[in-house]
Design a protein around this motif. Sequence first.
Motif, PDB file in Angstrom:
ATOM      1  N   LEU A  76      16.992   0.508  64.454  1.00 35.08           N
ATOM      2  CA  LEU A  76      15.576   0.478  64.072  1.00 35.08           C
ATOM      3  C   LEU A  76      15.033   1.875  63.775  1.00 35.08           C
ATOM      4  O   LEU A  76      14.129   2.022  62.948  1.00 35.08           O
ATOM      5  CB  LEU A  76      14.745  -0.190  65.170  1.00 35.08           C
ATOM      6  CG  LEU A  76      14.971  -1.691  65.330  1.00 35.08           C
ATOM      7  CD1 LEU A  76      14.226  -2.208  66.548  1.00 35.08           C
ATOM      8  CD2 LEU A  76      14.572  -2.444  64.083  1.00 35.08           C
ATOM      9  N   ALA A  79      16.413   2.233  60.098  1.00 37.91           N
ATOM     10  CA  ALA A  79      15.963   1.248  59.121  1.00 37.91           C
ATOM     11  C   ALA A  79      14.480   0.905  59.251  1.00 37.91           C
ATOM     12  O   ALA A  79      13.877   0.443  58.303  1.00 37.91           O
ATOM     13  CB  ALA A  79      16.797  -0.021  59.253  1.00 37.91           C
ATOM     14  N   SER A  80      13.914   1.076  60.411  1.00 38.51           N
ATOM     15  CA  SER A  80      12.521   0.783  60.772  1.00 38.51           C
ATOM     16  C   SER A  80      12.145  -0.697  60.705  1.00 38.51           C
ATOM     17  O   SER A  80      11.207  -1.128  61.341  1.00 38.51           O
ATOM     18  CB  SER A  80      11.517   1.626  59.985  1.00 38.51           C
ATOM     19  OG  SER A  80      11.391   1.183  58.659  1.00 38.51           O
ATOM     20  N   CYS A  81      12.846  -1.497  59.920  1.00 39.89           N
ATOM     21  CA  CYS A  81      12.602  -2.939  59.940  1.00 39.89           C
ATOM     22  C   CYS A  81      13.892  -3.655  59.544  1.00 39.89           C
ATOM     23  O   CYS A  81      14.777  -3.085  58.930  1.00 39.89           O
ATOM     24  CB  CYS A  81      11.452  -3.328  59.026  1.00 39.89           C
ATOM     25  SG  CYS A  81      11.792  -3.110  57.284  1.00 39.89           S
ATOM     26  N   LEU A  82      13.963  -4.900  59.919  1.00 37.09           N
ATOM     27  CA  LEU A  82      15.135  -5.715  59.630  1.00 37.09           C
ATOM     28  C   LEU A  82      14.762  -6.831  58.663  1.00 37.09           C
ATOM     29  O   LEU A  82      13.607  -7.261  58.624  1.00 37.09           O
ATOM     30  CB  LEU A  82      15.674  -6.344  60.923  1.00 37.09           C
ATOM     31  CG  LEU A  82      16.063  -5.407  62.057  1.00 37.09           C
ATOM     32  CD1 LEU A  82      16.463  -6.218  63.279  1.00 37.09           C
ATOM     33  CD2 LEU A  82      17.186  -4.490  61.634  1.00 37.09           C
ATOM     34  N   SER A  83      15.740  -7.319  57.935  1.00 37.34           N
ATOM     35  CA  SER A  83      15.512  -8.465  57.052  1.00 37.34           C
ATOM     36  C   SER A  83      15.422  -9.723  57.915  1.00 37.34           C
ATOM     37  O   SER A  83      15.851  -9.746  59.072  1.00 37.34           O
ATOM     38  CB  SER A  83      16.656  -8.592  56.055  1.00 37.34           C
ATOM     39  OG  SER A  83      17.846  -8.966  56.731  1.00 37.34           O
ATOM     40  N   SER A  84      14.909 -10.785  57.342  1.00 39.71           N
ATOM     41  CA  SER A  84      14.810 -12.056  58.073  1.00 39.71           C
ATOM     42  C   SER A  84      16.168 -12.555  58.567  1.00 39.71           C
ATOM     43  O   SER A  84      16.284 -12.960  59.726  1.00 39.71           O
ATOM     44  CB  SER A  84      14.142 -13.121  57.212  1.00 39.71           C
ATOM     45  OG  SER A  84      12.795 -12.788  56.999  1.00 39.71           O
ATOM     46  N   GLN A  86      18.775 -10.750  59.327  1.00 39.85           N
ATOM     47  CA  GLN A  86      19.186  -9.861  60.415  1.00 39.85           C
ATOM     48  C   GLN A  86      18.427 -10.191  61.694  1.00 39.85           C
ATOM     49  O   GLN A  86      19.011 -10.227  62.783  1.00 39.85           O
ATOM     50  CB  GLN A  86      18.963  -8.400  60.031  1.00 39.85           C
ATOM     51  CG  GLN A  86      19.918  -7.896  58.977  1.00 39.85           C
ATOM     52  CD  GLN A  86      19.550  -6.511  58.481  1.00 39.85           C
ATOM     53  OE1 GLN A  86      18.384  -6.152  58.388  1.00 39.85           O
ATOM     54  NE2 GLN A  86      20.563  -5.724  58.179  1.00 39.85           N
ATOM     55  N   ILE A  87      17.139 -10.440  61.580  1.00 41.87           N
ATOM     56  CA  ILE A  87      16.326 -10.790  62.755  1.00 41.87           C
ATOM     57  C   ILE A  87      16.854 -12.079  63.381  1.00 41.87           C
ATOM     58  O   ILE A  87      17.016 -12.168  64.604  1.00 41.87           O
ATOM     59  CB  ILE A  87      14.838 -10.924  62.375  1.00 41.87           C
ATOM     60  CG1 ILE A  87      14.272  -9.560  61.995  1.00 41.87           C
ATOM     61  CG2 ILE A  87      14.040 -11.538  63.529  1.00 41.87           C
ATOM     62  CD1 ILE A  87      12.894  -9.620  61.358  1.00 41.87           C
TER      63      ILE A  87
END
Length: 124
Positions: A76, A79-84, A86-87
């Motif tokens: 994180l 990347a600071s955020c994950l794709s759906s 990946q989540i």
Amino acid sequence: MFAANRKTFAGDEQPFNLAVKRVKARVLLEVLAEASVLDRCQRHQNIVQLVDVFETPEKLMHLVFDHAGTDLGKMLAVASCLSSPQIRAVASGLTSALGHLRSLGLVHTEVNPANVIVSAKCLH
């Protein structure tokens, strides 16, 4: 993290990564308790596998883990955020692991991004 090779049942070698957790021997009871819990969880696909525990002459305890990824905190940070997808993969693996612990009568008291290992297949 260290790289090594392991023999498969077929006799060939496969690369794998090891992570080593070093702690002072004065917390020996905590180390042995953690090793005991991990031993009970062996072979669950979403729980890191304990490979070895040993003490050095400098009175440091080492827990050696089969480590095939990066932790969610580091991921994180980059990347600071994950794709759906990946989540969903991370959430599914985490709930599976925590459910397994619960079935053994155990509770993980330090669930945080630094303690969640994410494999390469979750990243794609």
